[in-house]
Design an enzyme around this catalytic site. Sequence first.
Site, PDB file in Angstrom:
ATOM      1  CB  ALA A 399      -0.932   0.008   1.210  1.00 30.63           C
ATOM      2  CB  CYS A 400       2.118   3.632  -1.930  1.00 32.38           C
ATOM      3  SG  CYS A 400       1.434   3.518  -3.593  1.00 32.38           S
ATOM      4  CG  ASP A 401       0.380   8.995  -0.268  1.00 30.39           C
ATOM      5  OD1 ASP A 401      -0.261   8.650   0.733  1.00 30.39           O
ATOM      6  OD2 ASP A 401       1.230   9.885  -0.245  1.00 30.39           O
TER       7      ASP A 401
END
Length: 482
Positions: A399-401
């Site tokens: 998960a990232c932005d």
Amino acid sequence: MSNENNKGFRVKIQRFGSHLSGMVMPNIGAFIAWGIITALFIPSGYFPNENFAQLVDPMIKYLLPLLIGYTGGKMVYDVRGGVVGAIATMGVIVGSDIPMFLGAMVMGPLGGYLIKKVDDLFRGKVKAGFEMLVNNFSAGILGAIITLLAFKFVGPLVEALSQMLSNGVEFIVDANLLPLASIIIEPAKVLFLNNAINQGILGPIGVEQAKEVGKSILFLLEANPGPGLGVLLAYSIFGKGTSKQTAPGAAIIHFLGGIHEIYFPYILMKPAMLLAVIGGGMSGVFTFTVFNAGLVATPSPGSIIALMAMSPKGEHLGVLAGVIVAAVVSFVIGAIVLKTSKGEAEDINAAAEKMQELKGKKSSVAGAVTGADASVEAAEATNEAAEFDYSTVKKIIFACDAGMGSSAMGASIMRNKVKKAGIAGVDVTNTSIANLPNDADLVITHKDLTDRAVAKLPNAQHVSVENFMNSPKYDEIINNLK
């Protein structure tokens, strides 16, 4: 004090841009689908078809804004917020005569926020058995009210704002001043302010222009990979030390993969190289204007492949010329800067750290340009997974932005490791933190984002890494899975 204020302002702009991109990026596939249909079937397309061309207008007027509105609401309050956000977006769509992307970016999150507040108001006050009735009618009544308000007030207001921005851009184009936009855009990219410019201004106006004339040059202003390619080629030939060794690989990732972030450390290492990307950007935009070039939709990521795919029929030469000219000019200026500069070998590691400081979090591609020693992260590894039963892991989420570039690269690396280790029954995917699925068993994030991921999904096992491309914790996870 002034520096602190400037830093705070920059961070706010970055967060605003991240919020905008969070609504747009998950729906880029829909934009590309619309672009493909437009390029193929409009009267000037590759295969003109009146029946298929009927899809173009409804998709840009209804589908795309509704997707943005739903995503914006979902970011605030999950699916329920997304539904009310989409309902609210319908008001600005019908209340205006232009594609309502800016309106969707306003009404989507607003709808999600308001239904969240309404639910908070009723929480604990509804008698057993009436929950579904209250939930459905509260969403329906609120959705109807804000849709009517959006139709009457917000739609016309946003349309007027969009028209003002469009007139401003048209004036700049008519005055042949568009190349000067690179003076703002190129430094803004390095400071990670490009999302606010691209998603907030250039993108919506570009889509409107594409609807009217079949293409827009605005899609090329920020996405052109030429300036970054020229800088990396200059470092490949005239650089020193680690920067020279890593630049060729970075050039491939940048030009073909479309990950522009990878060349930012090379700019920060020698700020004078901003002259190279600004010069390259200006010359590229000038070439685009000479050829009257444009794209039918947003190219994402900014890869030469995406630019070619989104070019209108018969206009690939103009787009390609702009990219080549930008790369050549950027290379020449970059070479002059490198040849005339004095001092020891450049510290690409320090530049990457500076990039990450500007971004406000660690970069997923920093390890690719620094060749960072993974043993540093290994030495800092804790026993965060000591009591976790890895035999239960079926779904691993990176998960990232935005849930695309950074996390996608990490997920790809982990998938290959899982496959090589012969581990069956483990699914490895990527997403944004805002869209973490409830059934995720193991969530991998950068350490600066882990707190947000834990708050979003507290019941999952969370692993923090220094960067997505070069983490020793991947091997730890594989050994635990075995």
